[in-house]
Design an enzyme around this catalytic site. Structure first.
Site, mmCIF file in Angstrom:
data_model
loop_
_atom_site.group_PDB
_atom_site.id
_atom_site.type_symbol
_atom_site.label_atom_id
_atom_site.label_comp_id
_atom_site.label_asym_id
_atom_site.label_seq_id
_atom_site.Cartn_x
_atom_site.Cartn_y
_atom_site.Cartn_z
ATOM 1 N N SER A 13 0.716 -1.080 0.134
ATOM 2 C CA SER A 13 -0.022 0.017 -0.017
ATOM 3 C C SER A 13 1.077 1.246 -0.024
ATOM 4 C CB SER A 13 -0.884 0.065 1.181
ATOM 5 O OG SER A 13 -0.156 -0.174 2.488
ATOM 6 N N PHE B 109 7.732 -3.470 11.033
ATOM 7 C CA PHE B 109 7.873 -2.072 10.337
ATOM 8 C C PHE B 109 6.478 -1.538 9.811
ATOM 9 C CE2 PHE B 109 12.108 -3.954 10.384
ATOM 10 C CZ PHE B 109 12.953 -2.847 10.731
ATOM 11 N N ALA C 223 3.234 -0.081 9.148
ATOM 12 C CA ALA C 223 2.442 0.785 9.886
ATOM 13 C C ALA C 223 2.045 2.114 9.037
ATOM 14 C CB ALA C 223 3.061 1.368 11.101
ATOM 15 N N TYR D 287 -0.886 9.344 15.058
ATOM 16 C CA TYR D 287 0.399 8.520 14.861
ATOM 17 C C TYR D 287 1.287 8.314 15.929
ATOM 18 C CZ TYR D 287 4.815 7.191 13.137
ATOM 19 O OH TYR D 287 6.168 6.649 12.973
ATOM 20 N N SER E 153 10.040 24.813 0.790
ATOM 21 C CA SER E 153 9.262 25.542 1.939
ATOM 22 C C SER E 153 10.121 25.608 3.370
ATOM 23 C CB SER E 153 7.975 25.268 2.016
ATOM 24 O OG SER E 153 7.098 25.612 0.929
#
Length: 327
Positions: A39, A74, A76, A142, A205
């Site tokens: 994903s 890992f 997540a 998160y 930025s």
């Protein structure tokens, strides 16, 4: 470091950090299976020599058959902004998914875990460098989900004798040969700066130039992904029997946003235009981790701490990644 071959499951091993760790594990002689639903990871990010199983973390029970020695976890969801806008995704993937993984490990007899945690569990620290005894007060879902998983792991260790190490770190950077950052969308400073050098964006930025730091821009602790991978291998061999060890990872020195931009200019030879924007809410002036415990308990020492070296490795990857068709 142990030379005994282990059979290992790496969840999220098609991603940036997971893929680099999987490559290091293979080089150390271990047998590696990568579980990833692609994903956010990429099939090309799975190292050659690893067995690949396409699936979600909830599918771990279908992989763990009693022959595995340990899991390195890992998998997540990891975008801070997305976690604020879509928190249920983070609780489902990060917390509920890890619960399924821990259950599968227990039922298949796998008793060693190395967990990729985050220093976002600390939130905005009262003092730096941040130690493992600092208060945990995450400022977004998160970080909150990662902290919840750390608590879950501690409970599993106490109740069932799991041996586990959680590694908390902030900004991973650089590349390891053909393995580097392929995030889409990208949110990390160094690859964003390099996208300007590649003329994939007009300017970088800078959010705030009036912080109480030497040049007014935020300071962050950058750790080379190869140093990070070596820490995971050491954690695999130093997981305390039946206990949960938490270690921060960092190079101990902060680099400012302007220092990153200037180093990227040196590496790339590109002017890299920068624009100053208003501060972002919740951005602390300085975030630097203390890695003293990792040095003492794991024997870990970061070796690639030069900012120019970190950016050069990232630049070499960025300028060659398109060759495999998955930039």
């Amino acid at each position: 470091m142990s030379t005994a071959q282990k059979k290992l499951l790496v969840t999220g091993g098609a991603g940036y950090v997971g893929g680099v760790v999987a490559a290091h594990l293979l080089e150390a002689g271990h047998q590696v299976t990568v579980l990833d639903d692609l994903s956010t990871g990429f099939r090309v990010g799975v190292p050659e020599g690893a067995r690949f199983v396409e699936g979600r973390i909830q599918d771990a029970a279908k992989v763990l058959d009693g022959s595995y020695d340990a899991v390195l976890h890992f998998a997540a969801s990891s975008q801070v902004g997305e976690s604020v806008a879509n928190p249920e995704k983070y609780w489902r993937n990060n917390v509920a998914g890890t619960l399924e993984l821990l259950t599968a490990m227990r039922e298949s007899g796998v008793r060693t875990l190395v967990f990729s945690s985050t220093a976002a569990t600390y939130g905005e620290p009262d003092q730096v460098p941040i130690t493992e005894t600092a208060a945990t007060a995450p400022t977004n879902p998160y970080g909150a989900t990662k902290l919840a998983v750390d608590h879950m792991i501690a409970s599993e260790c106490a109740a069932y004798g799991l041996s586990a190490v959680s590694l908390r770190y902030f900004n991973v950077a650089g590349a390891y040969g053909r393995y580097g950052e392929r995030h889409d969308p990208e949110s990390h400073l160094i690859p964003l700066v390099l996208q300007v050098a590649q003329e994939r964006r007009a300017a970088i930025s800078i959010f705030g130039d009036d912080y109480p730091t030497p040049d007014g821009t935020c300071l962050r602790d950058y750790i080379h992904v190869a140093d990070l991978a070596e820490a995971h291998l050491l954690a695999l061999d130093h997981a305390p029997a039946g206990e949960h060890l938490i270690c921060n990872l960092g190079n101990g020195n902060g680099f400012s946003v302007l220092e990153v931009v200037e180093a990227a200019r040196r590496v790339t030879g590109h002017a890299i235009p920068a624009t100053v924007e208003p501060r972002r809410a919740g951005d602390p002036a300085v975030l630097v981790a203390s890695a003293d415990r990792a040095r003492e308990r794991l024997g870990w020492q970061p070796r690639r701490t030069d900012l120019v070296e970190i950016i050069r490795d990232a630049w070499n990857f960025a300028t060659s990644a398109g060759e495999d068709g998955a930039q």
